[in-house]
Each structure stands twice: as structure tokens, then as C-alpha cells.
Motif scaffolding. Structure first.
Motif, PDB file in Angstrom:
ATOM      1  N   GLY A 145      50.689  49.987  26.571  1.00 26.29           N
ATOM      2  CA  GLY A 145      49.777  51.066  26.927  1.00 26.29           C
ATOM      3  C   GLY A 145      48.564  50.521  27.642  1.00 26.29           C
ATOM      4  N   LEU A 146      47.677  51.414  28.006  1.00 29.10           N
ATOM      5  CA  LEU A 146      46.467  51.033  28.739  1.00 29.10           C
ATOM      6  C   LEU A 146      45.631  50.013  27.980  1.00 29.10           C
ATOM      7  CD1 LEU A 146      45.406  54.591  29.966  1.00 29.10           C
ATOM      8  CD2 LEU A 146      46.497  52.797  31.332  1.00 29.10           C
ATOM      9  N   GLN A 147      45.669  50.053  26.658  1.00 35.35           N
ATOM     10  CA  GLN A 147      44.873  49.147  25.832  1.00 35.35           C
ATOM     11  C   GLN A 147      45.282  47.690  26.006  1.00 35.35           C
ATOM     12  OE1 GLN A 147      47.218  51.218  24.638  1.00 35.35           O
ATOM     13  NE2 GLN A 147      48.588  49.931  23.422  1.00 35.35           N
ATOM     14  N   ASP A 148      46.471  47.443  26.557  1.00 36.40           N
ATOM     15  CA  ASP A 148      46.971  46.078  26.707  1.00 36.40           C
ATOM     16  C   ASP A 148      46.722  45.476  28.093  1.00 36.40           C
ATOM     17  OD1 ASP A 148      47.955  46.037  24.078  1.00 36.40           O
ATOM     18  OD2 ASP A 148      49.829  46.985  24.695  1.00 36.40           O
ATOM     19  N   ILE A 149      46.085  46.239  28.987  1.00 38.43           N
ATOM     20  CA  ILE A 149      45.823  45.720  30.339  1.00 38.43           C
ATOM     21  C   ILE A 149      44.811  44.584  30.264  1.00 38.43           C
ATOM     22  CG2 ILE A 149      44.851  46.243  32.608  1.00 38.43           C
ATOM     23  CD1 ILE A 149      45.833  49.112  32.280  1.00 38.43           C
ATOM     24  N   VAL A 150      45.141  43.471  30.933  1.00 38.24           N
ATOM     25  CA  VAL A 150      44.235  42.325  30.973  1.00 38.24           C
ATOM     26  C   VAL A 150      43.708  42.047  32.389  1.00 38.24           C
ATOM     27  CG1 VAL A 150      45.200  41.220  28.924  1.00 38.24           C
ATOM     28  CG2 VAL A 150      46.122  40.640  31.186  1.00 38.24           C
ATOM     29  N   ARG A 151      44.367  42.599  33.406  1.00 37.16           N
ATOM     30  CA  ARG A 151      43.921  42.391  34.793  1.00 37.16           C
ATOM     31  C   ARG A 151      44.295  43.608  35.631  1.00 37.16           C
ATOM     32  NH1 ARG A 151      42.660  38.714  38.635  1.00 37.16           N
ATOM     33  NH2 ARG A 151      42.847  36.902  37.277  1.00 37.16           N
ATOM     34  N   THR A 152      43.361  44.020  36.484  1.00 37.96           N
ATOM     35  CA  THR A 152      43.659  45.041  37.485  1.00 37.96           C
ATOM     36  C   THR A 152      43.325  44.489  38.863  1.00 37.96           C
ATOM     37  OG1 THR A 152      41.471  46.076  37.365  1.00 37.96           O
ATOM     38  CG2 THR A 152      43.165  46.968  35.917  1.00 37.96           C
ATOM     39  N   ARG A 153      44.066  44.971  39.836  1.00 40.45           N
ATOM     40  CA  ARG A 153      43.784  44.672  41.234  1.00 40.45           C
ATOM     41  C   ARG A 153      43.730  45.999  41.978  1.00 40.45           C
ATOM     42  NH1 ARG A 153      47.714  41.652  39.475  1.00 40.45           N
ATOM     43  NH2 ARG A 153      47.321  39.449  39.100  1.00 40.45           N
ATOM     44  N   VAL A 154      42.570  46.309  42.491  1.00 38.25           N
ATOM     45  CA  VAL A 154      42.369  47.538  43.248  1.00 38.25           C
ATOM     46  C   VAL A 154      42.355  47.137  44.718  1.00 38.25           C
ATOM     47  CG1 VAL A 154      40.819  49.475  43.682  1.00 38.25           C
ATOM     48  CG2 VAL A 154      41.041  48.552  41.355  1.00 38.25           C
ATOM     49  N   ILE A 155      43.321  47.630  45.456  1.00 41.42           N
ATOM     50  CA  ILE A 155      43.475  47.258  46.860  1.00 41.42           C
ATOM     51  C   ILE A 155      43.230  48.508  47.699  1.00 41.42           C
ATOM     52  CG2 ILE A 155      45.010  46.189  48.551  1.00 41.42           C
ATOM     53  CD1 ILE A 155      46.668  45.256  45.975  1.00 41.42           C
ATOM     54  N   LEU A 156      42.225  48.436  48.553  1.00 42.61           N
ATOM     55  CA  LEU A 156      41.796  49.578  49.361  1.00 42.61           C
ATOM     56  C   LEU A 156      41.994  49.305  50.854  1.00 42.61           C
ATOM     57  CD1 LEU A 156      38.419  49.941  47.501  1.00 42.61           C
ATOM     58  CD2 LEU A 156      40.247  51.646  47.422  1.00 42.61           C
ATOM     59  N   THR A 157      42.087  50.366  51.629  1.00 39.67           N
ATOM     60  CA  THR A 157      42.102  50.195  53.084  1.00 39.67           C
ATOM     61  C   THR A 157      40.691  50.219  53.653  1.00 39.67           C
ATOM     62  OG1 THR A 157      42.453  52.568  53.396  1.00 39.67           O
ATOM     63  CG2 THR A 157      44.415  51.150  53.397  1.00 39.67           C
ATOM     64  N   LEU A 163      45.340  55.262  50.630  1.00 39.06           N
ATOM     65  CA  LEU A 163      44.035  54.618  50.738  1.00 39.06           C
ATOM     66  C   LEU A 163      43.869  53.518  49.706  1.00 39.06           C
ATOM     67  CD1 LEU A 163      41.919  57.878  51.121  1.00 39.06           C
ATOM     68  CD2 LEU A 163      42.856  56.419  52.941  1.00 39.06           C
ATOM     69  N   VAL A 164      44.734  53.508  48.688  1.00 42.26           N
ATOM     70  CA  VAL A 164      44.613  52.562  47.577  1.00 42.26           C
ATOM     71  C   VAL A 164      45.992  52.268  46.992  1.00 42.26           C
ATOM     72  CG1 VAL A 164      44.198  54.399  45.875  1.00 42.26           C
ATOM     73  CG2 VAL A 164      43.349  52.090  45.418  1.00 42.26           C
ATOM     74  N   GLU A 165      46.156  51.063  46.517  1.00 44.13           N
ATOM     75  CA  GLU A 165      47.267  50.680  45.652  1.00 44.13           C
ATOM     76  C   GLU A 165      46.648  49.898  44.505  1.00 44.13           C
ATOM     77  OE1 GLU A 165      50.914  48.832  46.808  1.00 44.13           O
ATOM     78  OE2 GLU A 165      51.128  50.051  48.621  1.00 44.13           O
ATOM     79  N   ILE A 166      47.292  49.968  43.342  1.00 40.23           N
ATOM     80  CA  ILE A 166      46.779  49.290  42.150  1.00 40.23           C
ATOM     81  C   ILE A 166      47.895  48.426  41.561  1.00 40.23           C
ATOM     82  CG2 ILE A 166      45.720  49.578  39.871  1.00 40.23           C
ATOM     83  CD1 ILE A 166      44.055  50.998  41.937  1.00 40.23           C
ATOM     84  N   GLU A 167      47.534  47.228  41.121  1.00 39.12           N
ATOM     85  CA  GLU A 167      48.430  46.359  40.350  1.00 39.12           C
ATOM     86  C   GLU A 167      47.756  46.080  39.009  1.00 39.12           C
ATOM     87  OE1 GLU A 167      48.820  42.723  42.539  1.00 39.12           O
ATOM     88  OE2 GLU A 167      50.291  43.565  43.905  1.00 39.12           O
ATOM     89  N   VAL A 168      48.545  45.960  37.958  1.00 44.50           N
ATOM     90  CA  VAL A 168      47.985  45.551  36.662  1.00 44.50           C
ATOM     91  C   VAL A 168      48.906  44.565  35.975  1.00 44.50           C
ATOM     92  CG1 VAL A 168      46.854  47.813  36.351  1.00 44.50           C
ATOM     93  CG2 VAL A 168      48.957  47.310  35.132  1.00 44.50           C
ATOM     94  N   ASP A 169      48.298  43.760  35.130  1.00 43.96           N
ATOM     95  CA  ASP A 169      49.017  42.890  34.210  1.00 43.96           C
ATOM     96  C   ASP A 169      48.570  43.263  32.814  1.00 43.96           C
ATOM     97  OD1 ASP A 169      50.310  41.319  36.240  1.00 43.96           O
ATOM     98  OD2 ASP A 169      48.393  40.304  36.545  1.00 43.96           O
ATOM     99  N   ALA A 170      49.509  43.218  31.879  1.00 45.09           N
ATOM    100  CA  ALA A 170      49.205  43.541  30.489  1.00 45.09           C
ATOM    101  C   ALA A 170      49.854  42.512  29.583  1.00 45.09           C
ATOM    102  CB  ALA A 170      49.715  44.950  30.142  1.00 45.09           C
ATOM    103  N   VAL A 171      49.275  42.341  28.421  1.00 44.38           N
ATOM    104  CA  VAL A 171      49.838  41.465  27.401  1.00 44.38           C
ATOM    105  C   VAL A 171      49.839  42.240  26.092  1.00 44.38           C
ATOM    106  CG1 VAL A 171      49.610  39.292  26.134  1.00 44.38           C
ATOM    107  CG2 VAL A 171      48.946  39.393  28.558  1.00 44.38           C
ATOM    108  N   VAL A 172      51.016  42.351  25.494  1.00 47.05           N
ATOM    109  CA  VAL A 172      51.163  43.054  24.227  1.00 47.05           C
ATOM    110  C   VAL A 172      50.859  42.073  23.100  1.00 47.05           C
ATOM    111  CG1 VAL A 172      52.735  44.365  22.752  1.00 47.05           C
ATOM    112  CG2 VAL A 172      52.922  44.552  25.255  1.00 47.05           C
TER     113      VAL A 172
END
Length: 130
Positions: free
Chosen positions: A68-80, A117-126
């Protein structure tokens, strides 16, 4: 064990990618575009709406992976357009305020679909106790 997460996007088979991949406690969610179930762009011209749509897709992928969202450790917000970073971060904040992951914000020239206009990547660790 490698668990592939799909959201039914026909491009997954054509290109050979998964929405997310879980290996042990680690989950990576690939570049998530602001599209609806039929592949149409959500929020054309609206970075906040597009970022929200990306995170809704990410949330569903994480849940499908047993996380779930609580396990996200990294986000990458990529914009134009980097000048729209504040709108993107306002939308991101709603999904990440509790987990407080590390973040990277960057700009690219364009995406495959020029409406995006945007793409998002995330990494999570349970956590092991989950």
C-alpha cells in the motif's frame, strides 16, 4: 519469488512490461501515465489531475502486490514542464504524507503521448512483519 502486476494495459504484452514487479519485500512500479481504464488521458492540460490519476493507478498496483501507499520509499515525479512542479507535489502530498518517501522531481522533453504532462514511478518495501 517474482510476482508480476498487471493492470490490463494492452501495451504490457506488446512491449513486454509490467505495471509493477514484486520480488520479496521490494516492489517497483514503473512509469505510470495519467490514463483511464480505456487508455484515454485523464485531466488533459491539468498537472494536478494527471498526478492524482497516476497515484490512483499506483495505489491499485501496490494493493495488488500486497502492499500500500504506506510502504512507498521513493517517488519519481517526471514532468514535461518543471514550472508545474508545485501542482504535481500538491497532488503527490495527499498520497505520500504518511510514508514521507524520498523524492526526485525532474523534467523531460516529452512522453510517448503529448497529452501527458507527468509520469510517476515509485518503489516500495513491505516490512518483514507485514
Amino acid at each position: 519469488m517474482r510476482h508480476l502486476i498487471s493492470n490490463g494495459n494492452p501495451m504490457e504484452e506488446i512491449v513486454g512490461f509490467s505495471r509493477a514487479v514484486r520480488v520479496g519485500p521490494y516492489i517497483s512500479v514503473g512509469g505510470t501515465a495519467p490514463v483511464d481504464a480505456s487508455g484515454r488521458t485523464v485531466g488533459v492540460g491539468d498537472v494536478h489531475a494527471q498526478t492524482t490519476q497516476c497515484f490512483e493507478i499506483i495505489k491499485a498496483a501496490l494493493e495488488q502486490a500486497g502492499s500500500g501507499l504506506q510502504d512507498i520509499v521513493r517517488t519519481r515525479v517526471i514532468l514535461t514542464d518543471i514550472d508545474h512542479w508545485k501542482e504535481a507535489i500538491e497532488a503527490r502530498k495527499k498520497y505520500c504524507i504518511d510514508a514521507r518517501p524520498v523524492d526526485t522531481i525532474m523534467a523531460v522533453t516529452r512522453f510517448v503521448n503529448p497529452e501527458w504532462l507527468v509520469e510517476i514511478e515509485v518503489d516500495a518495501v513491505v516490512p518483514h512483519d507485514a
